[in-house]
Scaffold this active site. Structure first.
Site, PDB file in Angstrom:
ATOM      1  N   ALA A 102       0.833  -1.205   0.000  1.00 43.75           N
ATOM      2  CA  ALA A 102       0.000   0.000   0.000  1.00 43.75           C
ATOM      3  C   ALA A 102       0.866   1.253   0.000  1.00 43.75           C
ATOM      4  O   ALA A 102       0.499   2.286   0.546  1.00 43.75           O
ATOM      5  CB  ALA A 102      -0.905  -0.020   1.230  1.00 43.75           C
ATOM      6  N   ARG A 127      -2.342   7.604 -10.905  1.00 38.51           N
ATOM      7  CA  ARG A 127      -3.461   7.577 -11.859  1.00 38.51           C
ATOM      8  C   ARG A 127      -4.804   7.943 -11.221  1.00 38.51           C
ATOM      9  O   ARG A 127      -5.771   8.188 -11.921  1.00 38.51           O
ATOM     10  CB  ARG A 127      -3.544   6.177 -12.517  1.00 38.51           C
ATOM     11  CG  ARG A 127      -2.404   5.895 -13.478  1.00 38.51           C
ATOM     12  CD  ARG A 127      -2.322   4.417 -13.842  1.00 38.51           C
ATOM     13  NE  ARG A 127      -1.678   3.632 -12.787  1.00 38.51           N
ATOM     14  CZ  ARG A 127      -1.505   2.306 -12.817  1.00 38.51           C
ATOM     15  NH1 ARG A 127      -1.966   1.614 -13.854  1.00 38.51           N
ATOM     16  NH2 ARG A 127      -0.908   1.678 -11.827  1.00 38.51           N
ATOM     17  N   ASP A 151      -4.789  -2.296  -3.586  1.00 43.14           N
ATOM     18  CA  ASP A 151      -5.826  -1.642  -4.401  1.00 43.14           C
ATOM     19  C   ASP A 151      -6.802  -2.662  -4.986  1.00 43.14           C
ATOM     20  O   ASP A 151      -7.322  -2.496  -6.066  1.00 43.14           O
ATOM     21  CB  ASP A 151      -5.185  -0.795  -5.515  1.00 43.14           C
ATOM     22  CG  ASP A 151      -4.362  -1.622  -6.501  1.00 43.14           C
ATOM     23  OD1 ASP A 151      -4.226  -2.836  -6.305  1.00 43.14           O
ATOM     24  OD2 ASP A 151      -3.854  -1.031  -7.485  1.00 43.14           O
ATOM     25  N   ASN A 205      -7.091   1.457 -10.194  1.00 37.55           N
ATOM     26  CA  ASN A 205      -6.008   2.389 -10.504  1.00 37.55           C
ATOM     27  C   ASN A 205      -6.511   3.796 -10.795  1.00 37.55           C
ATOM     28  O   ASN A 205      -5.773   4.757 -10.646  1.00 37.55           O
ATOM     29  CB  ASN A 205      -5.195   1.879 -11.700  1.00 37.55           C
ATOM     30  CG  ASN A 205      -4.466   0.587 -11.359  1.00 37.55           C
ATOM     31  OD1 ASN A 205      -3.837   0.481 -10.311  1.00 37.55           O
ATOM     32  ND2 ASN A 205      -4.578  -0.398 -12.226  1.00 37.55           N
ATOM     33  N   ARG A 254     -30.277  12.387  10.136  1.00 30.34           N
ATOM     34  CA  ARG A 254     -28.834  12.580  10.335  1.00 30.34           C
ATOM     35  C   ARG A 254     -28.323  11.885  11.604  1.00 30.34           C
ATOM     36  O   ARG A 254     -29.113  11.341  12.376  1.00 30.34           O
ATOM     37  CB  ARG A 254     -28.537  14.086  10.334  1.00 30.34           C
ATOM     38  CG  ARG A 254     -28.764  14.684   8.928  1.00 30.34           C
ATOM     39  CD  ARG A 254     -28.643  16.183   8.924  1.00 30.34           C
ATOM     40  NE  ARG A 254     -27.452  16.606   9.614  1.00 30.34           N
ATOM     41  CZ  ARG A 254     -27.271  17.817  10.139  1.00 30.34           C
ATOM     42  NH1 ARG A 254     -28.232  18.728  10.054  1.00 30.34           N
ATOM     43  NH2 ARG A 254     -26.154  18.118  10.742  1.00 30.34           N
ATOM     44  N   ASN A 259     -47.755  15.274  17.624  1.00 33.27           N
ATOM     45  CA  ASN A 259     -47.840  15.576  16.198  1.00 33.27           C
ATOM     46  C   ASN A 259     -47.078  16.871  15.920  1.00 33.27           C
ATOM     47  O   ASN A 259     -47.325  17.898  16.551  1.00 33.27           O
ATOM     48  CB  ASN A 259     -49.310  15.740  15.802  1.00 33.27           C
ATOM     49  CG  ASN A 259     -49.451  15.877  14.302  1.00 33.27           C
ATOM     50  OD1 ASN A 259     -49.570  14.883  13.591  1.00 33.27           O
ATOM     51  ND2 ASN A 259     -49.427  17.104  13.819  1.00 33.27           N
ATOM     52  N   SER A 263     -48.765  24.149  12.635  1.00 26.99           N
ATOM     53  CA  SER A 263     -47.863  24.345  11.498  1.00 26.99           C
ATOM     54  C   SER A 263     -47.081  25.658  11.610  1.00 26.99           C
ATOM     55  O   SER A 263     -47.541  26.618  12.211  1.00 26.99           O
ATOM     56  CB  SER A 263     -48.676  24.386  10.202  1.00 26.99           C
ATOM     57  OG  SER A 263     -49.318  23.151  10.035  1.00 26.99           O
ATOM     58  N   ALA A 320     -50.627  27.429  15.511  1.00 28.99           N
ATOM     59  CA  ALA A 320     -49.875  27.554  14.252  1.00 28.99           C
ATOM     60  C   ALA A 320     -49.223  28.929  14.139  1.00 28.99           C
ATOM     61  O   ALA A 320     -49.775  29.931  14.582  1.00 28.99           O
ATOM     62  CB  ALA A 320     -50.825  27.325  13.090  1.00 28.99           C
TER      63      ALA A 320
HETATM   64  C1  UD1 Z   1       0.441  -4.514 -10.623  1.00 28.36           C
HETATM   65  C2  UD1 Z   1       1.259  -5.628 -11.279  1.00 28.36           C
HETATM   66  C3  UD1 Z   1       0.542  -6.064 -12.559  1.00 28.36           C
HETATM   67  C4  UD1 Z   1      -0.865  -6.505 -12.236  1.00 28.36           C
HETATM   68  C5  UD1 Z   1      -1.626  -5.424 -11.444  1.00 28.36           C
HETATM   69  C6  UD1 Z   1      -2.926  -6.000 -10.898  1.00 28.36           C
HETATM   70  C7  UD1 Z   1       3.622  -5.194 -10.750  1.00 28.36           C
HETATM   71  C8  UD1 Z   1       4.925  -4.720 -11.247  1.00 28.36           C
HETATM   72  N1  UD1 Z   1       2.594  -5.133 -11.590  1.00 28.36           N
HETATM   73  O1  UD1 Z   1       0.415  -3.422 -11.549  1.00 28.36           O
HETATM   74  O2  UD1 Z   1       1.265  -7.135 -13.170  1.00 28.36           O
HETATM   75  O3  UD1 Z   1      -1.558  -6.823 -13.417  1.00 28.36           O
HETATM   76  O4  UD1 Z   1      -0.870  -4.986 -10.311  1.00 28.36           O
HETATM   77  O5  UD1 Z   1      -3.707  -5.021 -10.303  1.00 28.36           O
HETATM   78  O6  UD1 Z   1       3.551  -5.643  -9.623  1.00 28.36           O
HETATM   79  N2  UD1 Z   1       2.954  -0.435  -4.378  1.00 28.36           N
HETATM   80  C9  UD1 Z   1       3.843  -0.330  -3.342  1.00 28.36           C
HETATM   81  N3  UD1 Z   1       5.076   0.196  -3.571  1.00 28.36           N
HETATM   82  C10 UD1 Z   1       5.461   0.625  -4.796  1.00 28.36           C
HETATM   83  C11 UD1 Z   1       4.557   0.517  -5.876  1.00 28.36           C
HETATM   84  C12 UD1 Z   1       3.318  -0.031  -5.636  1.00 28.36           C
HETATM   85  O7  UD1 Z   1       3.515  -0.702  -2.223  1.00 28.36           O
HETATM   86  O8  UD1 Z   1       6.593   1.097  -4.913  1.00 28.36           O
HETATM   87  C13 UD1 Z   1       1.600  -0.950  -4.126  1.00 28.36           C
HETATM   88  C14 UD1 Z   1       0.512   0.028  -4.508  1.00 28.36           C
HETATM   89  O9  UD1 Z   1       0.178   0.854  -3.415  1.00 28.36           O
HETATM   90  C15 UD1 Z   1      -0.625  -0.878  -4.924  1.00 28.36           C
HETATM   91  C16 UD1 Z   1       0.078  -2.147  -5.391  1.00 28.36           C
HETATM   92  O10 UD1 Z   1       1.393  -2.099  -4.901  1.00 28.36           O
HETATM   93  O11 UD1 Z   1      -1.472  -1.194  -3.845  1.00 28.36           O
HETATM   94  C17 UD1 Z   1       0.108  -2.273  -6.905  1.00 28.36           C
HETATM   95  O12 UD1 Z   1       0.709  -1.129  -7.454  1.00 28.36           O
HETATM   96  P1  UD1 Z   1       0.209  -0.470  -8.796  1.00 28.36           P
HETATM   97  O13 UD1 Z   1       1.072   0.666  -9.119  1.00 28.36           O
HETATM   98  O14 UD1 Z   1      -1.249  -0.274  -8.772  1.00 28.36           O
HETATM   99  O15 UD1 Z   1       0.563  -1.673  -9.826  1.00 28.36           O
HETATM  100  P2  UD1 Z   1      -0.153  -1.950 -11.207  1.00 28.36           P
HETATM  101  O16 UD1 Z   1       0.409  -1.044 -12.235  1.00 28.36           O
HETATM  102  O17 UD1 Z   1      -1.607  -1.993 -11.031  1.00 28.36           O
HETATM  103 MG    MG Z   2      -2.858  -1.468  -9.463  1.00 27.72          MG
END
Ligand code: UD1
Ligand code: MG
Length: 430
Positions: free
Chosen positions: A8, A14, A101, A220, A307, A349, A377, A395
């Site tokens: 993460a 993106r 993700d 993404n 709420r 009411n 009212s 009212a």
């Molecule tokens: C990655 C895979 C891809 C796959 C796709 C599926 C790699 C190189 N590619 O691509 O083959 O099809 O997931 O969804 O693994 N993250 C880190 N550190 C970093 C970069 C990323 O922790 O330096 C984490 C991100 O926070 C994310 C996950 O790794 O949760 C995937 O990173 P992301 O950049 O989304 O990879 P994709 O391009 O989707």
């Molecule tokens: Mg990804």
């Protein structure tokens, strides 16, 4: 037992957002919450790799989970998913690696990986439109390698098997091959996916498990986020309907993850049910919003807004009524009212257009209304105010003083009438 690593740390470029990608919400909860929650069903050793805006990510997750380890990626030296896993030290011999993700992955889906005997089990999806994912080269049922989209030739881009981004890997494979990853690729990053090629060349067994996109969708972009949320919403609503809830045009209804519906509730189209709301044996009519409120044996709406911190029992709340932090027990409030910071008791009411004036610009005050009260009212009830049992408010009154049991309170300017005024004003014959 297996260990779990959840990646993460990525920047989530993106998403075009100031919020870290994994903290974007679906059905009211952060994407990362779902990953950790499912992982916790499988493992007692969970590492979450963080870097970008890590304080925000850690703080958000600490609200829900106390026993997970946050690992900071050495991002400047080792960017990429390979760099993320490099920093981890899983305790068990088998390690699940999940992208943070992928909010739709369930523990049940992950258990299927554990039934397959291989050094690496990885998830693949067959997609007509594989855009954005890494492509998986499979020959004779064996995974050969993964090519990231950015590095793929036109021919490789035609491959329809993609890497879903979930792996179950023997720890010794990680220990052996993570140090061998390089960053000779279009992104100048250390790709975890390159481990497949290295392991294959060393004669290790790599098996693919074909999974459904609806369970393993990677998010993404904000478009992906909306699509993932739609899938998640369908799951929530299907489960509720199977448990006996009636929904009209369910595709127009939004229900957050932690909302509970008890008994044979009926939810009309366009409703939004949020937070920790509990709806118990109640009818929520079209286009109403319930936020962190408890509704029991009542009818709400259409077009009502209830709420947080409200509790409504045995009551009927009609259109354009807003209720905040109030307890209503056997009350009717049919039209156009604001009831805030109030307690309203049985048999009462509330007339159309009644407003509790609960805020003086500095502080908020309570309005207490007893049993069998008739509020006419268009009344303004200026808090703090107590209106005792068996009383009437005429009212159009502005009530600033407490009303005692049995009384009528009236505060209006006396009506004046001027004969034939209309005809004089418009200079017409009458
Ligand atoms: C990655 C895979 C891809 C796959 C796709 C599926 C790699 C190189 N590619 O691509 O083959 O099809 O997931 O969804 O693994 N993250 C880190 N550190 C970093 C970069 C990323 O922790 O330096 C984490 C991100 O926070 C994310 C996950 O790794 O949760 C995937 O990173 P992301 O950049 O989304 O990879 P994709 O391009 O989707
Ligand atoms: Mg990804």
């Amino acid at each position: 037992m297996t260990s779990v690593i959840i990646m993460a740390a990525g920047a989530g470029t993106r998403m075009k957002s100031t919020t870290p990608k994994v903290l974007h919400k679906i059905s009211g909860k952060e994407m990362l919450y779902y990953s950790i929650n499912e992982a916790a069903k499988l493992s007692n050793d969970i590492e979450v790799v963080v870097y970008h805006q890590k304080d925000r990510v850690i703080q958000a997750m600490r609200k829900y989970f106390s026993d997970i380890r946050f690992i900071t990626q050495e991002h400047s030296k080792f960017p990429g998913t390979g760099g993320a896993v490099k920093c981890c030290s899983p305790k068990h011999n088998k390690v699940f690696i999940l992208n943070g993700d992928m909010p739709l992955v369930s523990a049940d889906e992950l258990r299927k990986f554990e039934n397959i005997d291989a050094d690496i089990v990885m998830s693949v999806i067959h997609l007509d439109d594989p855009d954005g994912y890494g492509r998986v080269v499979i020959q004779n049922n064996e995974v050969i390698k993964i090519i990231e989209q950015k590095d793929a030739t036109e021919e490789e881009k035609q491959i329809k098997f993609v890497n879903a981004g979930v792996y179950l890997i023997n720890k010794e494979i990680l220990e052996k091959f993570l140090p061998l990853l390089d960053n000779n690729n279009a992104s100048k990053e250390y790709y975890l996916t390159d481990i497949i090629d290295l392991a294959k060349k060393a004669g290790k067994t790599i098996k693919a498990i074909e999974v459904k996109e609806e369970n393993f969708k990677g998010v993404n972009t904000k478009y992906d986020l909306a699509n993932a949320e739609r899938i998640h919403q369908n799951r929530i609503k299907q489960k509720l309907m199977r448990n006996g809830v009636i929904m009209h045009l369910p595709e127009t209804i939004f229900i957050e993850n932690d909302v509970k519906l008890i008994g044979e509730c009926e939810i009309e189209s366009g409703c939004v049910l949020k937070g920790n709301s509990i709806i118990d044996h109640s009818l929520i009519k079209a286009n109403s919003i319930i936020e962190d409120a408890k509704i029991t044996n009542s009818e709400i709406g259409p077009m009502a807004r209830i709420r947080p911190d409200s509790e409504i029992i045995d009551s009927k709340i009609g259109n354009f009524v807003e209720i905040k932090k109030s307890a209503l027990n056997n009350v009717k409030a049919g039209h156009l009212s604001y009831l805030g910071d109030s307690e309203i008791d049985s048999g009462t009411n509330i007339g159309a257009g009644t407003i509790t004036c609960n805020y003086d610009g500095k502080n908020k005050y309570k309005t207490i209304i007893g049993k069998n009260v008739f509020i006419g009212s268009d009344s303004q009830l200026v808090a703090p105010l107590t209106i005792e049992d068996d009383t009437m408010i005429a009212a159009g009154s502005t009530i600033t003083k407490n009303v005692k049991k049995g009384e009528l309170a009236i505060s209006r300017t006396p009506q004046k009438t001027i004969k034939n005024f209309f005809y004089k004003f418009f200079k017409k014959e009458g």
